[in-house]
Design a protein around this motif. Sequence first.
Motif, PDB file in Angstrom:
ATOM      1  N   ASP A 105       9.025 -30.391  26.863  1.00  0.00           N
ATOM      2  CA  ASP A 105       8.522 -30.627  25.510  1.00  0.00           C
ATOM      3  C   ASP A 105       7.125 -31.233  25.536  1.00  0.00           C
ATOM      4  N   TYR A 106       6.895 -32.139  26.466  1.00  0.00           N
ATOM      5  CA  TYR A 106       5.575 -32.756  26.586  1.00  0.00           C
ATOM      6  C   TYR A 106       4.548 -31.706  27.008  1.00  0.00           C
ATOM      7  N   MET A 107       4.943 -30.823  27.931  1.00  0.00           N
ATOM      8  CA  MET A 107       4.046 -29.746  28.357  1.00  0.00           C
ATOM      9  C   MET A 107       3.599 -28.912  27.162  1.00  0.00           C
ATOM     10  N   ARG A 108       4.579 -28.531  26.348  1.00  0.00           N
ATOM     11  CA  ARG A 108       4.266 -27.692  25.184  1.00  0.00           C
ATOM     12  C   ARG A 108       3.360 -28.439  24.203  1.00  0.00           C
ATOM     13  N   ALA A 109       3.587 -29.732  24.037  1.00  0.00           N
ATOM     14  CA  ALA A 109       2.751 -30.522  23.138  1.00  0.00           C
ATOM     15  C   ALA A 109       1.312 -30.564  23.638  1.00  0.00           C
ATOM     16  N   VAL A 110       1.142 -30.803  24.942  1.00  0.00           N
ATOM     17  CA  VAL A 110      -0.197 -30.870  25.527  1.00  0.00           C
ATOM     18  C   VAL A 110      -0.903 -29.519  25.434  1.00  0.00           C
ATOM     19  N   LEU A 111      -0.222 -28.467  25.844  1.00  0.00           N
ATOM     20  CA  LEU A 111      -0.831 -27.138  25.819  1.00  0.00           C
ATOM     21  C   LEU A 111      -1.130 -26.688  24.391  1.00  0.00           C
ATOM     22  N   GLY A 112      -0.300 -27.128  23.448  1.00  0.00           N
ATOM     23  CA  GLY A 112      -0.528 -26.782  22.051  1.00  0.00           C
ATOM     24  C   GLY A 112      -1.751 -27.453  21.462  1.00  0.00           C
ATOM     25  N   MET A 113      -2.221 -28.530  22.113  1.00  0.00           N
ATOM     26  CA  MET A 113      -3.399 -29.254  21.652  1.00  0.00           C
ATOM     27  C   MET A 113      -4.702 -28.670  22.196  1.00  0.00           C
ATOM     28  N   ARG A 114      -4.602 -27.748  23.124  1.00  0.00           N
ATOM     29  CA  ARG A 114      -5.814 -27.181  23.734  1.00  0.00           C
ATOM     30  C   ARG A 114      -6.675 -26.474  22.699  1.00  0.00           C
ATOM     31  N   ARG A 115      -7.982 -26.619  22.844  1.00  0.00           N
ATOM     32  CA  ARG A 115      -8.939 -25.911  22.015  1.00  0.00           C
ATOM     33  C   ARG A 115     -10.004 -25.308  22.897  1.00  0.00           C
ATOM     34  N   PRO A 116     -10.297 -24.019  22.790  1.00  0.00           N
ATOM     35  CA  PRO A 116      -9.701 -23.047  21.884  1.00  0.00           C
ATOM     36  C   PRO A 116      -8.185 -22.906  22.105  1.00  0.00           C
ATOM     37  N   LEU A 117      -7.513 -22.448  21.074  1.00  0.00           N
ATOM     38  CA  LEU A 117      -6.067 -22.324  21.144  1.00  0.00           C
ATOM     39  C   LEU A 117      -5.628 -21.355  22.229  1.00  0.00           C
ATOM     40  N   LEU A 118      -4.529 -21.693  22.904  1.00  0.00           N
ATOM     41  CA  LEU A 118      -3.907 -20.787  23.856  1.00  0.00           C
ATOM     42  C   LEU A 118      -2.882 -19.929  23.119  1.00  0.00           C
ATOM     43  N   ASP A 119      -2.775 -18.660  23.493  1.00  0.00           N
ATOM     44  CA  ASP A 119      -1.757 -17.824  22.853  1.00  0.00           C
ATOM     45  C   ASP A 119      -0.382 -18.191  23.403  1.00  0.00           C
ATOM     46  N   GLU A 120       0.658 -17.775  22.702  1.00  0.00           N
ATOM     47  CA  GLU A 120       2.024 -18.161  23.066  1.00  0.00           C
ATOM     48  C   GLU A 120       2.409 -17.687  24.457  1.00  0.00           C
ATOM     49  N   GLU A 121       1.963 -16.503  24.839  1.00  0.00           N
ATOM     50  CA  GLU A 121       2.305 -15.973  26.163  1.00  0.00           C
ATOM     51  C   GLU A 121       1.705 -16.834  27.267  1.00  0.00           C
ATOM     52  N   THR A 122       0.464 -17.280  27.061  1.00  0.00           N
ATOM     53  CA  THR A 122      -0.181 -18.140  28.055  1.00  0.00           C
ATOM     54  C   THR A 122       0.510 -19.493  28.132  1.00  0.00           C
ATOM     55  N   ILE A 123       0.898 -20.037  26.987  1.00  0.00           N
ATOM     56  CA  ILE A 123       1.615 -21.319  26.976  1.00  0.00           C
ATOM     57  C   ILE A 123       2.924 -21.194  27.752  1.00  0.00           C
ATOM     58  N   GLU A 124       3.675 -20.126  27.508  1.00  0.00           N
ATOM     59  CA  GLU A 124       4.941 -19.934  28.217  1.00  0.00           C
ATOM     60  C   GLU A 124       4.711 -19.807  29.714  1.00  0.00           C
ATOM     61  N   LEU A 125       3.660 -19.111  30.086  1.00  0.00           N
ATOM     62  CA  LEU A 125       3.327 -18.923  31.495  1.00  0.00           C
ATOM     63  C   LEU A 125       3.012 -20.253  32.162  1.00  0.00           C
ATOM     64  N   ARG A 126       2.234 -21.080  31.480  1.00  0.00           N
ATOM     65  CA  ARG A 126       1.826 -22.352  32.074  1.00  0.00           C
ATOM     66  C   ARG A 126       2.968 -23.366  32.096  1.00  0.00           C
ATOM     67  N   VAL A 127       3.837 -23.305  31.099  1.00  0.00           N
ATOM     68  CA  VAL A 127       5.022 -24.165  31.123  1.00  0.00           C
ATOM     69  C   VAL A 127       5.887 -23.812  32.329  1.00  0.00           C
ATOM     70  N   ALA A 128       6.119 -22.520  32.528  1.00  0.00           N
ATOM     71  CA  ALA A 128       6.931 -22.067  33.673  1.00  0.00           C
ATOM     72  C   ALA A 128       6.299 -22.498  34.992  1.00  0.00           C
ATOM     73  N   ALA A 129       4.971 -22.425  35.054  1.00  0.00           N
ATOM     74  CA  ALA A 129       4.267 -22.799  36.280  1.00  0.00           C
ATOM     75  C   ALA A 129       4.407 -24.291  36.564  1.00  0.00           C
ATOM     76  N   ARG A 130       4.284 -25.113  35.523  1.00  0.00           N
ATOM     77  CA  ARG A 130       4.406 -26.559  35.733  1.00  0.00           C
ATOM     78  C   ARG A 130       5.824 -26.944  36.126  1.00  0.00           C
ATOM     79  N   LEU A 131       6.793 -26.305  35.510  1.00  0.00           N
ATOM     80  CA  LEU A 131       8.183 -26.588  35.880  1.00  0.00           C
ATOM     81  C   LEU A 131       8.445 -26.194  37.329  1.00  0.00           C
ATOM     82  N   ALA A 132       7.860 -25.075  37.753  1.00  0.00           N
ATOM     83  CA  ALA A 132       8.039 -24.627  39.141  1.00  0.00           C
ATOM     84  C   ALA A 132       7.426 -25.622  40.117  1.00  0.00           C
TER      85      ALA A 132
END
Length: 283
Positions: free
Chosen positions: A129-156
């Motif tokens: 949840d914290y990952m998603r909050a941080v990535l959601g704050m990025r500017r320019p905005l990240l698209d949903e696919e990129t956010i999902e990719l980076r969340v998966a990468a951090r969890l790995a």
Amino acid sequence: MTQDEAVVGESGNRAEDEPGSGVMIAFGRQLKLLRMRSGLDRAEFGKLVGYAAQSIASFEQGRRIPQPVFIDKADEVLDAGGLLKVLKEEVARAQYPAFFRDAARLEAEAVELCAFDTHIVNGLLQTEDYMRAVLGMRRPLLDEETIELRVAARLARQEIFSRWPAPLLSFVVEESVLSKQLGGKAVRRGQLEQLLLFGQRRNVELQVMPSDRDDNAGVDGPFTVITRKGGESFVYTEVQGRSNLLTDGGGTRLVAARYGIIRSQALTPRDSLGFIEKMLGEL
């Protein structure tokens, strides 16, 4: 740039940071070639590996990064003889932003990792949840696919905590980081609770640097010292989507010494857990 500093990457907006480039294009073409050689359309192949035809298309077009389990299954189903499996390590690296890929490789080989964080919780310690909050704050905005990719990468990346032999992991985090309400109160609570869990692991030392400390040698900002087997050390720093990897032995020793000073100025690991527990109680 000096010889002592190697710029690993630049902005996450660079073309090489996109899933559909480089190794992913090569993997996708190879996958499509092997599928067609087997006489399977995407839907038929998808049923055999447990994915929808749309997902197969995304893999083949380099728009989505497949997980290792898919690569193993596809190699087996298509009788590829290891042609897909041999790309698995490079595909895994492609899931990270371009500016972090070399650091991710070193992190995976670390026998010791020491991190000082001043802005957000270290990626290795973040909840989903914290990952998603941080990535959601990025500017320019990240698209949903990129956010999902980076969340998966951090969890790995968090597999480092269950690796054996266990690497020695040390984290010092500024109190102000823990006070931030990124994502809301529930996200903050979950993150603090996770820090307590990580801090209780035998190979992890988690320390808090209180904001009221008169002495704090971390004024130059966040950094990570990574040591590989054999004693070779690297210092990774990142700011505004740009990263530096310090490889010079003299330079890395100085930063490692600075980290030791920072640790001595922060709360002890035991007191730090008590500090975090107090924060939780005040939420």
